[in-house]
Each structure stands twice: as C-alpha cells, then as structure tokens.
Design an enzyme around this catalytic site. Structure first.
Site, PDB file in Angstrom:
ATOM      1  N   ASP A  43       0.912  -1.230   0.258  1.00 31.55           N
ATOM      2  CA  ASP A  43       0.203  -0.057   0.014  1.00 31.55           C
ATOM      3  C   ASP A  43       0.818   1.183   0.007  1.00 31.55           C
ATOM      4  OD1 ASP A  43      -2.292  -1.466   0.076  1.00 31.55           O
ATOM      5  OD2 ASP A  43      -2.918  -1.004   2.116  1.00 31.55           O
ATOM      6  N   SER A  92     -19.304 -11.265  -2.508  1.00 34.93           N
ATOM      7  CA  SER A  92     -20.658 -11.589  -2.504  1.00 34.93           C
ATOM      8  C   SER A  92     -20.900 -13.257  -2.625  1.00 34.93           C
ATOM      9  CB  SER A  92     -21.224 -10.833  -3.426  1.00 34.93           C
ATOM     10  OG  SER A  92     -20.511 -11.078  -4.839  1.00 34.93           O
ATOM     11  N   GLU A 126     -30.919 -17.685   7.051  1.00 34.32           N
ATOM     12  CA  GLU A 126     -31.187 -16.478   7.593  1.00 34.32           C
ATOM     13  C   GLU A 126     -31.900 -15.682   6.341  1.00 34.32           C
ATOM     14  OE1 GLU A 126     -27.434 -13.915   8.500  1.00 34.32           O
ATOM     15  OE2 GLU A 126     -26.812 -16.137   7.961  1.00 34.32           O
ATOM     16  N   LYS A 128     -31.965 -12.831   3.622  1.00 29.44           N
ATOM     17  CA  LYS A 128     -31.260 -11.993   2.850  1.00 29.44           C
ATOM     18  C   LYS A 128     -31.745 -10.544   2.854  1.00 29.44           C
ATOM     19  CE  LYS A 128     -28.357 -11.839  -1.043  1.00 29.44           C
ATOM     20  NZ  LYS A 128     -28.425 -10.478  -1.683  1.00 29.44           N
ATOM     21  N   ASP A 130     -32.471  -6.781   1.984  1.00 29.30           N
ATOM     22  CA  ASP A 130     -31.977  -5.921   0.822  1.00 29.30           C
ATOM     23  C   ASP A 130     -31.820  -4.615   1.198  1.00 29.30           C
ATOM     24  OD1 ASP A 130     -32.020  -5.278  -1.924  1.00 29.30           O
ATOM     25  OD2 ASP A 130     -34.057  -5.368  -2.240  1.00 29.30           O
ATOM     26  N   TYR A 237     -24.419  -9.968  10.279  1.00 31.56           N
ATOM     27  CA  TYR A 237     -24.618 -11.331  10.186  1.00 31.56           C
ATOM     28  C   TYR A 237     -23.076 -11.922   9.639  1.00 31.56           C
ATOM     29  CZ  TYR A 237     -24.773  -8.789   5.354  1.00 31.56           C
ATOM     30  OH  TYR A 237     -24.704  -7.927   4.354  1.00 31.56           O
ATOM     31  N   LYS A 325     -32.484 -17.279  -3.781  1.00 35.19           N
ATOM     32  CA  LYS A 325     -33.138 -15.921  -4.052  1.00 35.19           C
ATOM     33  C   LYS A 325     -34.816 -16.568  -4.169  1.00 35.19           C
ATOM     34  CE  LYS A 325     -30.403 -12.580  -4.738  1.00 35.19           C
ATOM     35  NZ  LYS A 325     -30.233 -11.848  -6.288  1.00 35.19           N
ATOM     36  N   CYS A 419     -25.812 -19.249 -41.681  1.00 39.16           N
ATOM     37  CA  CYS A 419     -25.733 -18.436 -40.946  1.00 39.16           C
ATOM     38  C   CYS A 419     -26.241 -16.993 -41.506  1.00 39.16           C
ATOM     39  CB  CYS A 419     -24.289 -18.050 -40.744  1.00 39.16           C
ATOM     40  SG  CYS A 419     -23.761 -16.724 -39.825  1.00 39.16           S
ATOM     41  N   CYS A 422     -23.512 -14.292 -42.813  1.00 38.46           N
ATOM     42  CA  CYS A 422     -22.531 -14.589 -43.672  1.00 38.46           C
ATOM     43  C   CYS A 422     -22.931 -15.646 -44.832  1.00 38.46           C
ATOM     44  CB  CYS A 422     -21.274 -14.844 -43.479  1.00 38.46           C
ATOM     45  SG  CYS A 422     -21.146 -16.569 -42.697  1.00 38.46           S
ATOM     46  N   CYS A 442     -22.176 -21.558 -37.337  1.00 37.81           N
ATOM     47  CA  CYS A 442     -21.779 -21.052 -38.645  1.00 37.81           C
ATOM     48  C   CYS A 442     -20.339 -21.506 -38.675  1.00 37.81           C
ATOM     49  CB  CYS A 442     -21.816 -19.626 -38.315  1.00 37.81           C
ATOM     50  SG  CYS A 442     -20.865 -18.908 -39.590  1.00 37.81           S
ATOM     51  N   CYS A 448     -16.925 -14.592 -41.499  1.00 39.98           N
ATOM     52  CA  CYS A 448     -18.213 -14.117 -40.970  1.00 39.98           C
ATOM     53  C   CYS A 448     -18.126 -12.948 -40.130  1.00 39.98           C
ATOM     54  CB  CYS A 448     -18.773 -15.334 -39.954  1.00 39.98           C
ATOM     55  SG  CYS A 448     -20.470 -14.846 -39.311  1.00 39.98           S
TER      56      CYS A 448
HETATM   57  S1  IVH Z   1     -23.076 -12.950   4.313  1.00 37.74           S
HETATM   58  C1  IVH Z   1     -19.095 -13.449   1.573  1.00 37.74           C
HETATM   59  N1  IVH Z   1     -25.835 -12.654   5.046  1.00 37.74           N
HETATM   60  O1  IVH Z   1     -25.875 -10.056  -0.032  1.00 37.74           O
HETATM   61  C2  IVH Z   1     -20.125 -12.696   1.683  1.00 37.74           C
HETATM   62  N2  IVH Z   1     -24.922 -11.376   3.172  1.00 37.74           N
HETATM   63  O2  IVH Z   1     -24.157 -11.487  -2.220  1.00 37.74           O
HETATM   64  C3  IVH Z   1     -20.955 -12.781   3.015  1.00 37.74           C
HETATM   65  N3  IVH Z   1     -26.768  -9.994   2.545  1.00 37.74           N
HETATM   66  O3  IVH Z   1     -22.916  -8.232  -0.044  1.00 37.74           O
HETATM   67  C4  IVH Z   1     -22.255 -11.985   2.956  1.00 37.74           C
HETATM   68  N4  IVH Z   1     -28.084 -10.563   3.972  1.00 37.74           N
HETATM   69  O4  IVH Z   1     -25.046  -7.308   1.171  1.00 37.74           O
HETATM   70  C5  IVH Z   1     -24.933 -12.202   4.079  1.00 37.74           C
HETATM   71  N5  IVH Z   1     -27.630 -12.478   5.959  1.00 37.74           N
HETATM   72  C6  IVH Z   1     -26.804 -12.040   4.937  1.00 37.74           C
HETATM   73  C7  IVH Z   1     -27.236 -10.985   4.158  1.00 37.74           C
HETATM   74  C8  IVH Z   1     -26.197 -10.787   2.970  1.00 37.74           C
HETATM   75  C9  IVH Z   1     -27.773  -9.659   2.931  1.00 37.74           C
HETATM   76  C10 IVH Z   1     -25.943  -8.931   1.222  1.00 37.74           C
HETATM   77  C11 IVH Z   1     -24.432  -8.654   1.517  1.00 37.74           C
HETATM   78  C12 IVH Z   1     -23.572  -9.299   0.413  1.00 37.74           C
HETATM   79  C13 IVH Z   1     -24.566  -9.738  -0.436  1.00 37.74           C
HETATM   80  C14 IVH Z   1     -24.017 -11.116  -0.922  1.00 37.74           C
END
Ligand code: IVH
Length: 700
Positions: A43, A92, A126, A128, A130, A237, A325, A419, A422, A442, A448
């Site tokens: 850094d 994520s 648990e 998720k 939003d 979380y 989801k 195709c 082409c 193709c 092409c």
């Molecule tokens: S655990 C390695 N727990 O969803 C990531 N994420 O795609 C561990 N989110 O960026 C994340 N509820 O903003 C976790 N109960 C939950 C969550 C949660 C919402 C979001 C979070 C994260 C995204 C993951």
C-alpha cells in the site's frame, strides 16, 4: 529504488513522460488490486506513486492527462468520502434460484470436503436483507471506523454517519475481542421509508424508488446531521478482520454478536438437512410480506468455521455460502419474432423479440430461447402469447405459451441452417460421445462478420482488455465503417486518425473530449496481464479460469503462442505438457491448438503483440517454498481432498499438473500411488508424502 528527480527540477518533457508512465503503472496496479486480487506492491509503495503523480500534476497543470489516475472514476468508491481499503475483501454470495441449486450447493460442499453423500452437515439459514452492506471496525471495543462495501476491496469511510445510527453500538462490552470488524446490512423499514418519502414530496424533493435506495441515499450524506434524521437500521451477519473470534461456528459468532448488543436477525436457524433448509426458506418466504423490511432471499452458510476455511472461495464467492433468491417474477406477452444472433464462436442463438412488458419492475423486450431443440420441445411459435420469467440478474427466459391464445395459422418455427450474417452453412457438431451438439454453429470462421464483431466485443470487454468506452455499440459502428477489423486495429486507431481526413471527432455524437477519452482508455491498456490477454483471444472453451491456468504455465505471450503452435501435431512434448496441465482436458487442448493452427489467428496474435506489452502473471504467493514449482498429487490423500490440495497449492503459487513429466518438481504421493510414482523415479522427481507437504508449506 532509484531516487526520483525532485519535481521542481523536472523539465516539461520529462514530466510528461513520467506522468504517462505513472498513469500506466497506477492503472496496472489498480487492475491487479481490484480485478485480480493480486497486488504486487505494498500500500505504501502504491501511495507513493499516487503522491508523485499528484505532485507532478500540481507543478505542471497543463500536462494533466485525460487518463490521469487522480481523476479516475469507476467501480471504486466515489470521491466525496475518504476511502477505506478492506483488509478482508467484502465479497458476494453465489445465487441459487431453485431447490435443485440448493441440492447442488450441498452436494458440492460434501464433494469438496470428501464427505459421504448423506453425511450430516450443519448449515445456517437466515433472511437475505435487501439493503447495503457495511463493515464496522471495533478497536479496543470502540467503534472506530465504518466503511461501505464499495467495489468489495475499497469502500467509503462513513464513520460519522454510522455513529448517528442508534441501533449500532458505539462500544462493545467487556469480553469482546480487542479487534473485530463486524459486517452486516444497513436498511430502512417499510414504515420509515413511506414516512420519509412523504416528507420528501412535501418538501418538493424527489421521492426514493425503494427502501434500499433511500437507505443508501441517507447513509451517503455528506452532512451526518441529515443521516441522523433518517431512521436507519442494522443487522449483523458476518465479519471481516477478526483475529480472535468468540466461537468456532457461524451460529456461535452471531450469538456472541447478539450478546454484545449488536442487532441480529431473529429468523436465523441452524439446519441439519436439506429438507430443513428448504422448509425454513418457505417459512421465511411466507413471512416476507409482514416482516416490515425488504428481503430478497435466504442465505445459507456452512456452520463450522473450520469447514468454511477449508471450503474457501471460488473467484469472488465463498464455496461455503449460497443466496437462495426468492422466485422470479413472471408476466405474459406476445412473441413478435425470433432473431438469430451469431456469437463469437459461431453459435447461433435464438432470441425472442417480445412486445415490451414489465416483469418485476424491469421492462423486458428480449428473452433467450436457448437453442433449436428447446424451441421445438416447447413448441413456441411466433405470434404466441408466452410466459416470461426474470430471475435475479439472469437473462429473461420463456417458460411456455398459452395454448388458448395461439393465433390460427401459427406455424412451427424452422431453425435456419445457414448463418444469417454470412450465409455459410451452419451445422451441429457430432460430439465424441456420439451425441449431437445442442448448438448449431456457423462454419464461416473469420469470414463471418458477426463472428468478427463478436470477437472484438469480447476482446474489449470488462474481463478481457477492459477498454472503457469501447462498448458493443461503438465496436459495431467502427467495424461497419472499417475503422477496426481486428484487435490490433484498436491500438493503431489514434495514429491512423491523426493521418486521416475524416477524423473521429467529426463523427456524429463524438467530440474532441470523447475522442481523447477513448484514446486515453486504449492507451491505458497497452500493457496487459497474460491471463487477460489469453482470455481476450476468445478461444472456444477458454474462460477466465482456463486462461489463468495457461498463463501460469507458459509465463509469456510469446512462449504461449510458440508452444501452442508446437503442440499442433497433437503429439510430442508440447502437446503432452499442455494436456498434463491440471484443468486442461482434451477438449480445451484441442480448441487451443486448433486456434493457433489457423494462420489468421496467429496473425491476430502477432499483430497484437506488436502493439501491446503483455506482463507475466505474478504467482499468487512468491514467498512460499513451492511458489513457481510444478506439483502433482497422486494416491489417496487423507487430510484433504484432491480439489482442496489443488486450491491450496495454487494459493501458494505452485502450478498443479495432472501427470508427471520431466518438468515436474514435486510429487505428493499418498497410499496407493501407482504409475505416477514410477514416472517420478524415471524423471528423478522429488517424492514426498502428505505430511511432508504440510510441513514444507508450513500449514501442518
Ligand atoms: S453474508 C461473502 N448474510 O448479500 C459474503 N450477506 O451477495 C458474505 N446480504 O454483499 C455475506 N443479507 O450485502 C450475508 N444474511 C446475510 C445477508 C447478506 C444480505 C448481502 C450482502 C452481501 C450480499 C451477498
């Protein structure tokens, strides 16, 4: 390091040259850092470069470049808040959309850990939330810093604003560790969102579109007093840097968070079977409307942290987690036509042209129809009223049609055998297994135009050369106008433009500034890492992961090219080396040598190498004792699965090969090792056991 010339002694020419070098160098470090997660400087060294750049720019304001690192905007955090680098990236979760995806998630976890298919495995479930994720850093049990996720590696410092949120404890009680980063979600309840919007409207301001946006807008206020007036909430979380965790399980850590006064979600449950996980999903889905805040799915996490550690990450998501989801939104509309798109490898893909319809808040006018068998199987015909589904960020799909709405005279769809771009014959290949490929292709190759354009788009795309501003539409235009026909042309554009009568800046929609910006973006990519280079070529079956394997194995673009040409006979040393690479099967190997077997492809590569500098891939770890070594694993491993062994060796900077050759440095042999052991003797390769391996790499 050579001491730099003091800024006040720089000549304008020297300053200009140095700014150019710094722009490229910093861009390259940014790329290594943000996109590859593989920084090659500390850094402090990085900051040094940026400071030097800023100092020169201050002394020579006229020389500030269009691509100056000091005014770069992008995926990174915005400029108004100070930046915070996350010591542990905020990544994520992979998404699942069906019960099958959940089943596959559990199966993969078991496979990776070498557990029996019916072994019990604890997983938490648990909601998720939003909202937007946040990382709260507690030092000596005091909240010292709060940062947004940003691009996952660097976020915004929003400490002052977070301090105004009542639900976030400013101190942790005695017993909490001296350093911990608590991660979770900031969100706004439905009630508070409605009240805030009411106020916004009354004050003549624009209302927010949804609670998520209003939470984000409220948190990212420059004036903390504004944030203080907005009722934000928080659920913890997860965690980031945490040298001393209070428990060895996900469940245990979250319980400790709760005990420390951090808000945690009451709907978290510890499940022991797939049916329990699915049951809890349905329970949460049933409560969704009455929770009072937005959730968009259920998050599953393997409970034991030692297992999480072993499972690790694949690209940007943990193998130990899944976001299941909520089901997709559906709508019906009329199928107005079927277009055939030609992809970069010649695949003909049918795309449904739909009468525009809103599905889950987004207007949809195209959907994928996959391939010709799929259209036939579903018997979808132009004119039909079809059911469209949109799930998460995937391309909308067509589920079926409404029989009673089929217009009289609607004819079954006939898939073209030539195709559309082409006119070349399009055929379905016979696979080695005897099955016919689902995709019709193709056969035109680079004659092409569609394949050429698609290859160019792929070349400039984000995970390839990542040329900002050279998007799909512009490539199409430039191709049609004869400005760019092959990748190397991108890099000669500026020179040719300087000589041409009809300048780019005179094109409609273009001006001096946009042309300068494009040239700067192209310039910034004159140096590129080898794995990106290989991926950018668009060779069939060579995705990012395969490109990385090849880049690691061959080290330089020139060597890669020459070795692939040498492997063209599909026998001999070069071919054997290629097929021995772990992760390179026959299909991939054949595709790569076929690519280099064609002169026009070699020309593309050779022309390109005259324009760009390709940098070798840094080993992931250069300090480990096996960095840069080629390792083969054989026999029964007892402490780790083959997949884990491979992931570990690669993490330590080693190359993993599937067979022993004279290039192998190390054979790790477990009980039952056979022919590879003999090969190792033949080539004089060092052989060690699994325990020795752990001792050697210091993870035993
Ligand atoms: S655990 C390695 N727990 O969803 C990531 N994420 O795609 C561990 N989110 O960026 C994340 N509820 O903003 C976790 N109960 C939950 C969550 C949660 C919402 C979001 C979070 C994260 C995204 C993951």
């Amino acid at each position: 390091m050579v001491k730099p010339v003091p800024v006040e002694r720089l000549s304008p020419a020297a300053a200009e040259a140095e700014l150019k070098r710094l722009a490229h160098e910093i861009a390259e470090h940014d790329r290594r850092y943000y996109q590859h997660d593989r920084p090659t400087v500390s850094d402090a060294e990085y900051d040094e470069l940026r400071l030097r750049n800023a100092a020169i720019e201050e002394a020579f304001p006229d020389l500030v470049r269009a691509d100056s690192p000091s005014h770069r905007v992008g995926a990174g955090p915005s400029e108004k808040f100070a930046k915070v680098r996350h010591g542990v990236p905020m990544l994520s979760l992979a998404n699942g959309f069906s019960e099958d995806d959940v089943h596959e998630f559990l199966a993969r976890v078991r496979r990776f850990l070498n557990l029996a298919a019916d072994a019990e495995i604890e997983v938490t479930a648990e909601p998720k939330i939003d909202g937007l994720s946040i990382s709260l850093r507690y030092e000596e049990r005091r909240l010292v810093q709060a940062a947004t996720r940003g691009d996952g590696f660097e976020g915004e410092n929003v400490t002052a604003n977070i301090l105004t949120i009542a639900e976030v404890p400013k101190r942790l009680p005695k017993g909490a560790p001296s350093l911990i980063e608590v991660r979770g979600e900031i969100f706004m309840s439905h009630k508070d969102f409605a009240a805030l919007n009411e106020k916004q409207i009354q004050a003549g301001e624009k209302p927010f579109a949804n609670p998520r946006n209003s939470a984000a807008g409220s948190l990212r206020q420059l004036d903390p007093a504004v944030t203080a007036a907005r009722p934000l909430r928080f659920f913890a979380y997860a965690w980031g840097e945490a040298p001393e965790l209070p428990a060895g399980t996900q469940w245990g850590v979250i319980e400790a968070f709760h005990a420390w006064g951090l808000p945690t979600n009451p709907l978290m449950k510890l499940c022991r079977s797939e049916s329990e996980l699915l049951g809890h999903y349905r329970m949460i889905e049933g409560q969704r409307a009455s929770l009072g805040y937005d959730i968009d799915g259920v998050v599953y996490k393997v409970n034991r942290l030692d297992l999480q550690e072993r499972l690790g990450f694949v690209s940007r998501s943990p193998r130990w987690g899944l976001a299941y989801k909520f089901s997709a939104e559906k709508a019906t509309t009329v199928l107005e036509g079927i277009d055939i798109q030609v992809g970069r490898t010649g695949a003909l893909t049918p795309v449904a042209r739909l009468r525009p319809v809103t599905v889950g808040g987004v207007v949809v006018s195209n959907a994928t129809l996959h391939n010709e068998d799929e259209i036939a199987r579903k018997d979808i015909r132009v004119g039909d009223t079809v059911i469209v589904q949109r799930a998460g960020d995937v391309i909308p799909q067509i589920l079926g049609f409404l029989a009673d709405k089929r217009p009289a005279g609607a004819k079954p769809y006939v898939f073209p055998h030539v195709c559309p771009a082409c006119g070349s014959h399009a055929e379905r290949e016979e696979r080695a297994s005897g099955k016919t490929d689902a995709v019709r292709r193709c056969t035109g190759g680079l004659i092409c135009p569609a394949q050429r354009v698609e290859r160019l788009k792929h070349f400039a795309s984000r995970n390839a050369f990542d040329i900002e501003g050279l998007g799909d539409k512009i490539i199409e235009e430039f191709y049609t106008d004869g400005l760019i026909a092959a990748p190397a042309d991108i890099f000669t554009l500026e020179k040719r433009d300087a000589r041409s009568l009809k300048k780019l800046k005179e094109r409609e929609g273009w001006g001096e500034a946009s042309v300068a910006k494009l040239f700067a973006a192209i310039d910034a990519r004159r140096s590129v890492a080898l794995d990106r280079f290989i991926f950018a070529l668009g060779i069939r079956h060579v995705g990012e992961t395969t490109a990385r394997v090849l880049a690691r194995a061959y080290g330089s673009a020139r060597n890669f090219r020459d070795q692939m040409v040498a492997a063209g006979k599909m026998e001999g040393e070069a071919w054997e080396e290629l097929t021995a690479l772990d992760g390179i099967g026959e299909v991939v190997a054949e595709a790569v040598v076929q690519f280099f077997g064609e002169k026009h492809n070699r020309d593309v590569v050779d022309d390109l190498l005259k324009q760009v500098e390709v940098t070798a891939l840094e080993a992931r770890s250069t300090s480990s004792p096996v960095a840069g070594k080629t390792v083969v694993f054989t026999g029964a491993l007892e402490k780790m699965t083959r997949e884990e062994a491979k992931a570990m060796a690669e993490r330590l900077g080693a190359k993993v090969a599937g067979s022993v050759s004279k290039k192998t440095d190390l054979l790790v042999a477990g009980p039952g090792a056979g022919s590879k052991l003999k090969d190792a003797e033949k080539y004089g390769v060092e052989v060690i056991g699994e325990d020795d391996w752990f001792r050697r790499v210091g993870e035993g």
